[in-house]
Motif scaffolding. Structure first.
Motif: not given
Lengths: 130, 57
Positions: A73-84, A114-122, B17-23
């Motif tokens: 679950f942790a690794e698959v968060g990397s997306g396409l690069v993991y699958l490739v 990357n999962m946190l970054i996805m939540l940021d896009t939301f 990454v955390f700096a960009l996400l949180t601030k």
């Protein structure tokens, strides 16, 4: 008072979310946060590449092993690069290497960040964040 | 790659990454990055020295 969110453009939210999973940072680029998206892409790719370089292992999906499932679950968060990488047979991991654990941590962190970054896009899509 | 260089690289990437996400502002991000990076490296070194006190465990 509960915060009211704008879910008007559901397609935009979904596209940003899925793009963000497939290619780290692409969700931000799609939402016109280009600089942030490029930096996210570089950081996640660097973490993933270093994980492979440090002999970390890419694990497949295994419901029989709970911790194995969490690793996947942790690794698959990397997306396409993991699958490739899995498709190409990269990331077999070398357990006797002293960097094996470091490599795994890099790989898990790449996916989870990357999962946190996805939540940021939301958050950006619904106008909760700039 | 050695232990310390791996730690430094990991700390740099995660802190960015955390700096960009949180601030939101550049100044806040720079400060947050520095604090988080220092915490990663500093606490790791402190933990390592603490473990040095218990060589047989």
């Amino acid at each position: 008072m509960q915060e009211s969110l704008v879910y008007e453009n559901r397609t935009k939210i979904a596209v940003a979310f899925i793009l963000g999973w497939l290619i780290p940072g692409a969700g931000h680029i799609y939402l016109k946060k280009t600089a942030r998206g490029v930096i996210f892409f570089l950081c996640i790719m660097a973490l993933f590449s270093m994980g492979i370089f440090l002999q970390g292992a890419l694990v497949g999906l295994d419901f029989a092993d709970f911790f194995g499932f969490l690793k996947w679950f942790a690794e698959v968060g990397s997306g396409l690069v993991y699958l490739v990488a899995v498709g190409a047979g990269i990331g077999a991991g070398e357990i006797t290497s002293f960097t094996y654990d470091y490599g795994n941590i890099f790989l898990y962190t790449a996916g989870l960040l990357n999962m946190l970054i996805m939540l940021d896009t939301f958050d950006i899509s619904v106008g909760r964040k700039n | 790659m050695g232990h310390f260089s791996s730690l430094v690289l990991y700390s740099v990437l995660v802190s960015i990454v955390f700096a960009l996400l949180t601030k939101d502002t550049q100044k806040e991000r720079a400060l947050y990055f520095l604090k988080m990076f220092a915490a990663f490296v500093g606490l790791s070194i402190l933990s390592a020295w603490f473990m040095y006190l218990f060589p047989f465990w």
